[in-house]
Design a protein around this motif. Structure first.
Motif, PDB file in Angstrom:
ATOM      1  N   ALA A  25       4.011  -1.131 -11.777  1.00  0.00           N
ATOM      2  CA  ALA A  25       3.130   0.069 -12.069  1.00  0.00           C
ATOM      3  C   ALA A  25       1.897   0.187 -10.959  1.00  0.00           C
ATOM      4  CB  ALA A  25       2.591   0.007 -13.298  1.00  0.00           C
ATOM      5  N   SER A  26       1.549  -0.856 -10.419  1.00  0.00           N
ATOM      6  CA  SER A  26       0.476  -0.969  -9.168  1.00  0.00           C
ATOM      7  C   SER A  26       1.153  -0.410  -8.067  1.00  0.00           C
ATOM      8  CB  SER A  26      -0.057  -2.482  -9.257  1.00  0.00           C
ATOM      9  OG  SER A  26      -0.818  -2.512 -10.520  1.00  0.00           O
ATOM     10  N   ALA A  27       2.264  -1.175  -7.777  1.00  0.00           N
ATOM     11  CA  ALA A  27       2.882  -0.709  -6.633  1.00  0.00           C
ATOM     12  C   ALA A  27       3.512   0.739  -6.377  1.00  0.00           C
ATOM     13  CB  ALA A  27       4.232  -1.705  -6.283  1.00  0.00           C
ATOM     14  N   ALA A  28       3.835   1.302  -7.411  1.00  0.00           N
ATOM     15  CA  ALA A  28       4.091   2.743  -7.520  1.00  0.00           C
ATOM     16  C   ALA A  28       3.318   3.403  -7.311  1.00  0.00           C
ATOM     17  CB  ALA A  28       4.870   2.808  -8.691  1.00  0.00           C
ATOM     18  N   MET A  29       1.776   3.131  -8.194  1.00  0.00           N
ATOM     19  CA  MET A  29       0.764   3.821  -7.916  1.00  0.00           C
ATOM     20  C   MET A  29      -0.015   3.997  -6.600  1.00  0.00           C
ATOM     21  SD  MET A  29      -3.003   3.349  -9.692  1.00  0.00           S
ATOM     22  CE  MET A  29      -3.307   2.008  -8.846  1.00  0.00           C
ATOM     23  N   LEU A  30       0.097   3.000  -5.895  1.00  0.00           N
ATOM     24  CA  LEU A  30      -0.478   2.588  -4.630  1.00  0.00           C
ATOM     25  C   LEU A  30       0.337   3.475  -3.426  1.00  0.00           C
ATOM     26  CD1 LEU A  30      -1.994  -0.692  -4.835  1.00  0.00           C
ATOM     27  CD2 LEU A  30      -3.465   1.268  -4.743  1.00  0.00           C
ATOM     28  N   MET A 248      -8.957   4.298   5.116  1.00  0.00           N
ATOM     29  CA  MET A 248      -8.935   4.100   3.512  1.00  0.00           C
ATOM     30  C   MET A 248      -7.410   4.013   3.213  1.00  0.00           C
ATOM     31  SD  MET A 248     -10.256   6.323   0.592  1.00  0.00           S
ATOM     32  CE  MET A 248      -9.154   7.766   1.030  1.00  0.00           C
ATOM     33  N   ILE A 249      -6.644   5.060   3.698  1.00  0.00           N
ATOM     34  CA  ILE A 249      -5.277   5.299   3.373  1.00  0.00           C
ATOM     35  C   ILE A 249      -4.488   4.188   3.977  1.00  0.00           C
ATOM     36  CG2 ILE A 249      -3.251   6.542   3.729  1.00  0.00           C
ATOM     37  CD1 ILE A 249      -5.008   9.167   3.842  1.00  0.00           C
ATOM     38  N   GLY A 250      -4.845   3.684   5.202  1.00  0.00           N
ATOM     39  CA  GLY A 250      -4.095   2.429   5.675  1.00  0.00           C
ATOM     40  C   GLY A 250      -4.385   1.036   4.899  1.00  0.00           C
ATOM     41  N   VAL A 251      -5.473   0.988   4.407  1.00  0.00           N
ATOM     42  CA  VAL A 251      -5.863  -0.329   3.431  1.00  0.00           C
ATOM     43  C   VAL A 251      -5.095  -0.040   2.221  1.00  0.00           C
ATOM     44  CG1 VAL A 251      -7.641  -1.347   2.347  1.00  0.00           C
ATOM     45  CG2 VAL A 251      -8.084  -0.665   4.635  1.00  0.00           C
ATOM     46  N   ILE A 252      -5.246   1.209   1.519  1.00  0.00           N
ATOM     47  CA  ILE A 252      -4.127   1.314   0.451  1.00  0.00           C
ATOM     48  C   ILE A 252      -2.859   0.981   0.751  1.00  0.00           C
ATOM     49  CG2 ILE A 252      -3.496   3.115  -1.348  1.00  0.00           C
ATOM     50  CD1 ILE A 252      -5.973   4.434  -1.028  1.00  0.00           C
ATOM     51  N   LEU A 253      -2.288   1.558   1.815  1.00  0.00           N
ATOM     52  CA  LEU A 253      -0.934   1.396   2.106  1.00  0.00           C
ATOM     53  C   LEU A 253      -0.470  -0.241   2.321  1.00  0.00           C
ATOM     54  CD1 LEU A 253       1.999   2.598   2.786  1.00  0.00           C
ATOM     55  CD2 LEU A 253       1.267   2.807   4.918  1.00  0.00           C
ATOM     56  N   LEU A 254      -1.398  -0.881   2.829  1.00  0.00           N
ATOM     57  CA  LEU A 254      -1.285  -2.323   3.212  1.00  0.00           C
ATOM     58  C   LEU A 254      -1.318  -2.975   1.940  1.00  0.00           C
ATOM     59  CD1 LEU A 254      -1.171  -4.973   5.158  1.00  0.00           C
ATOM     60  CD2 LEU A 254      -3.780  -4.907   5.065  1.00  0.00           C
ATOM     61  N   VAL A 255      -2.207  -2.675   0.791  1.00  0.00           N
ATOM     62  CA  VAL A 255      -2.369  -3.658  -0.178  1.00  0.00           C
ATOM     63  C   VAL A 255      -1.064  -3.401  -1.333  1.00  0.00           C
ATOM     64  CG1 VAL A 255      -3.788  -3.526  -2.563  1.00  0.00           C
ATOM     65  CG2 VAL A 255      -4.924  -3.612  -0.230  1.00  0.00           C
ATOM     66  N   SER A 256      -0.705  -1.854  -1.020  1.00  0.00           N
ATOM     67  CA  SER A 256       0.384  -1.348  -1.823  1.00  0.00           C
ATOM     68  C   SER A 256       1.593  -2.077  -1.338  1.00  0.00           C
ATOM     69  CB  SER A 256       0.713  -0.004  -1.806  1.00  0.00           C
ATOM     70  OG  SER A 256       1.205   0.592  -0.422  1.00  0.00           O
ATOM     71  N   LEU A 313       4.225   4.794 -15.672  1.00  0.00           N
ATOM     72  CA  LEU A 313       2.937   4.350 -15.648  1.00  0.00           C
ATOM     73  C   LEU A 313       2.145   4.684 -14.511  1.00  0.00           C
ATOM     74  CD1 LEU A 313       0.634   3.160 -17.457  1.00  0.00           C
ATOM     75  CD2 LEU A 313       1.227   1.113 -16.689  1.00  0.00           C
ATOM     76  N   GLY A 314       2.723   4.243 -13.294  1.00  0.00           N
ATOM     77  CA  GLY A 314       2.278   4.391 -11.809  1.00  0.00           C
ATOM     78  C   GLY A 314       1.938   5.743 -11.590  1.00  0.00           C
ATOM     79  N   CYS A 315       2.978   6.765 -11.701  1.00  0.00           N
ATOM     80  CA  CYS A 315       2.870   8.024 -11.467  1.00  0.00           C
ATOM     81  C   CYS A 315       1.668   8.564 -12.502  1.00  0.00           C
ATOM     82  CB  CYS A 315       4.245   8.624 -12.314  1.00  0.00           C
ATOM     83  SG  CYS A 315       4.115  10.653 -11.805  1.00  0.00           S
ATOM     84  N   GLY A 346       4.446  11.916  -3.119  1.00  0.00           N
ATOM     85  CA  GLY A 346       4.014  10.963  -4.078  1.00  0.00           C
ATOM     86  C   GLY A 346       5.135  10.511  -5.010  1.00  0.00           C
ATOM     87  N   ILE A 347       5.990  11.498  -5.704  1.00  0.00           N
ATOM     88  CA  ILE A 347       7.094  11.388  -6.595  1.00  0.00           C
ATOM     89  C   ILE A 347       8.134  10.508  -5.805  1.00  0.00           C
ATOM     90  CG2 ILE A 347       8.718  12.217  -7.866  1.00  0.00           C
ATOM     91  CD1 ILE A 347       6.741  14.508  -8.611  1.00  0.00           C
ATOM     92  N   PHE A 348       8.370  10.975  -4.379  1.00  0.00           N
ATOM     93  CA  PHE A 348       9.308  10.205  -3.609  1.00  0.00           C
ATOM     94  C   PHE A 348       8.755   8.720  -3.567  1.00  0.00           C
ATOM     95  CE2 PHE A 348      10.858   8.713   0.512  1.00  0.00           C
ATOM     96  CZ  PHE A 348      11.994   8.791   0.298  1.00  0.00           C
ATOM     97  N   GLY A 349       7.526   8.446  -3.243  1.00  0.00           N
ATOM     98  CA  GLY A 349       7.394   6.976  -3.241  1.00  0.00           C
ATOM     99  C   GLY A 349       7.562   6.388  -4.407  1.00  0.00           C
ATOM    100  N   ILE A 350       7.439   7.089  -5.498  1.00  0.00           N
ATOM    101  CA  ILE A 350       7.659   6.093  -6.753  1.00  0.00           C
ATOM    102  C   ILE A 350       9.205   5.880  -7.017  1.00  0.00           C
ATOM    103  CG2 ILE A 350       7.470   6.648  -9.224  1.00  0.00           C
ATOM    104  CD1 ILE A 350       4.815   8.166  -8.832  1.00  0.00           C
ATOM    105  N   VAL A 351       9.922   7.127  -6.719  1.00  0.00           N
ATOM    106  CA  VAL A 351      11.329   6.794  -6.868  1.00  0.00           C
ATOM    107  C   VAL A 351      11.916   5.460  -5.892  1.00  0.00           C
ATOM    108  CG1 VAL A 351      13.587   8.024  -6.367  1.00  0.00           C
ATOM    109  CG2 VAL A 351      11.821   9.389  -7.508  1.00  0.00           C
ATOM    110  N   PHE A 352      11.106   5.630  -4.883  1.00  0.00           N
ATOM    111  CA  PHE A 352      11.619   4.723  -3.624  1.00  0.00           C
ATOM    112  C   PHE A 352      11.369   3.203  -4.299  1.00  0.00           C
ATOM    113  CE2 PHE A 352      10.051   1.728  -0.592  1.00  0.00           C
ATOM    114  CZ  PHE A 352      11.074   1.495   0.307  1.00  0.00           C
TER     115      PHE A 352
END
Length: 462
Positions: A25-30, A248-256, A313-315, A346-352
């Protein structure tokens, strides 16, 4: 049948399955947030710069200016669509007081400007072109963000009093990395204050073909035209507008990505442990003729259910948090006209993430093909090759207890399994430490001095 197997297995190890689901869920959310924020950021920048008609090339110049020569150059250059020469009145920060807040300590080059006539328009927070009256001033957004100014405040500029009527959304100088900031006033107010500061000219060009920006910049320099100041191009303006929120987006992407790695390692570790626990049952199923694909489907159905719940849940969480993270982008850039595309990404990222989990689990389950049904039924566990390292001998052990020594032998005999745990701990420490250290670095006074802004009371620029 699959539903009953999944339900029983989840009941048997609730905590492990819940933790795995939370990681997914955390990975999908980020990942979803990173996709939504990226699309919204660049969409908002493009919308703002298109509506504002941001210059493709802009040269700042201090000193005298030959307008006729610039106009002749623009006429002779076939790529020039429009030329605009605007005045920017530099004002010392000590001469600007907003309410009780003086800008004497500001590192920004604050100046006054009027609304542009042909392009490079300045907007308010509603996205409308500003027309200030003689007693009004529109203040850069950065002073709203840091709490220095609010609508209705009295502002004194070089002894003259004005009212803060709103805030300027400036596609050219809005970035926090831009050293100059424009206060918008009326033509009459600028004329009245002209003797209180130094005039700098903004020589701006709109080109017919953006691909020729580099050639145009070379032609401008070769012509020996006014260039006593920095020059900036359209692509650089776009980068400057994106870099603050982009970090900020780069940090979020790295953490994800790191959390995705942790989730995969946790899945691998628990799946291998579960398979080792079920080796005898797997051997029986292979012995009675059940295909490997059918056995894999049993495990895949469980992880498909966990991945589905985690991604759902991540969505929900990504849509709950995206409004808060988009506030800064909306404040500086305005709304993205293609917000629906951002949601789709965003939905594509969750499906991925969902399919990535299934592909990873399927890859781990390939070792079922190498499992011998006879060995699995007979021994109930995998038969690891004996270690060739004769130094790890229990009879020679004199340094530690038998239990501790047997534990070390087990770690060395199953290196790949325990390496997963080591990597998980390493990534967890990285996720915890790196963003905090990055924040401490960027907010440190030593870093600001390293970037060229010295800790001083007085500065001279020649």
């Amino acid at each position: 049948m699959y539903f009953r197997i999944i339900r029983n297995d989840i009941k048997k190890s609730k905590l492990i399955n819940i933790i795995m689901m939370l990681f997914i869920a955390s990975a999908a959310m980020l990942v979803s947030l990173a996709a939504v924020l990226t699309v919204n950021l660049f969409g908002s920048i493009d919308t703002l710069m298109t509506r504002a008609e941001t210059p493709h090339f802009m040269q700042m110049h201090s000193g005298t200016i030959d307008r006729s020569r610039l106009e002749l150059f623009a006429e002779q250059n076939g790529n020039v669509e429009k030329l605009q020469i605007a005045e920017f009145l530099n004002i010392d920060g000590a001469e600007i007081t907003i309410g009780e807040n003086s800008l004497a300590g500001s590192v920004q080059d604050n100046g006054l400007s009027t609304q542009s006539s042909d392009f490079d328009y300045l907007f308010d927070l509603d996205g409308q072109a500003i027309n200030a009256s003689d007693d009004e001033v529109y203040v850069p957004i950065c002073y709203l963000k840091d709490g220095t100014a609010k609508v209705g405040d009295r502002i004194r500029i070089c002894g003259k009093s004005f009212t803060v009527a709103g805030f300027v959304r400036d596609s050219l100088m809005m970035s926090t990395l831009s050293s100059s900031k424009r206060f918008l006033v009326s033509d009459n107010a600028l004329t009245a204050l002209k003797d209180s500061g130094s005039v700098e000219y903004l020589i701006a060009f709109r080109l017919k073909d953006q691909a020729g920006i580099s050639d145009f910049e070379t032609a401008y320099t070769s012509a020996g035209l006014e260039r006593n100041g920095p020059a900036i191009t359209y692509p650089l303006i776009r980068i400057l507008n994106a870099i603050s929120d982009g970090m900020m987006i780069g940090v979020i992407l790295l953490v994800s990505l790191l959390i995705v790695a942790v989730a995969f390692l946790c899945i691998r570790f628990t799946l291998l442990a579960k398979m080792e626990e079920d080796f005898r049952e797997i051997g029986v199923m292979k012995a009675i003729g059940l295909r490997v694909s059918d056995i894999k489907r049993i495990y895949l159905s469980k992880y498909a259910a966990l991945a589905g719940l985690g991604c759902t849940l991540g969505c929900v969480l990504s849509f709950a948090f995206k409004g808060m993270l988009l506030e800064n982008i909306r404040l500086y850039m305005g709304e993205n006209e293609d917000a629906g595309i951002a949601i789709l990404f965003g939905i594509f990222g969750i499906v991925f993430i969902f399919f990535a989990v299934l592909i990873f689990v399927s890859g781990v389950l390939r070792r079922l093909r190498k499992l011998s049904a006879a060995e699995a039924v007979r021994f109930g566990t995998t038969q690891e090759k004996a270690s060739k390292n004769r130094r790890l001998s229990l009879s020679r052990n004199r340094l530690m207890s038998t239990n501790a020594f047997m534990g070390i032998i087990d770690v060395f005999s199953r290196k790949r399994l325990y390496t997963s745990i080591l990597i998980v701990f390493s990534i967890a420490i990285f996720i915890t430490v790196v963003p905090k250290n990055l924040y401490n670095t960027l907010s440190s006074k030593d870093f600001i001095e390293y970037m060229g802004v010295g800790n001083c009371d007085l500065r001279f620029d020649i």
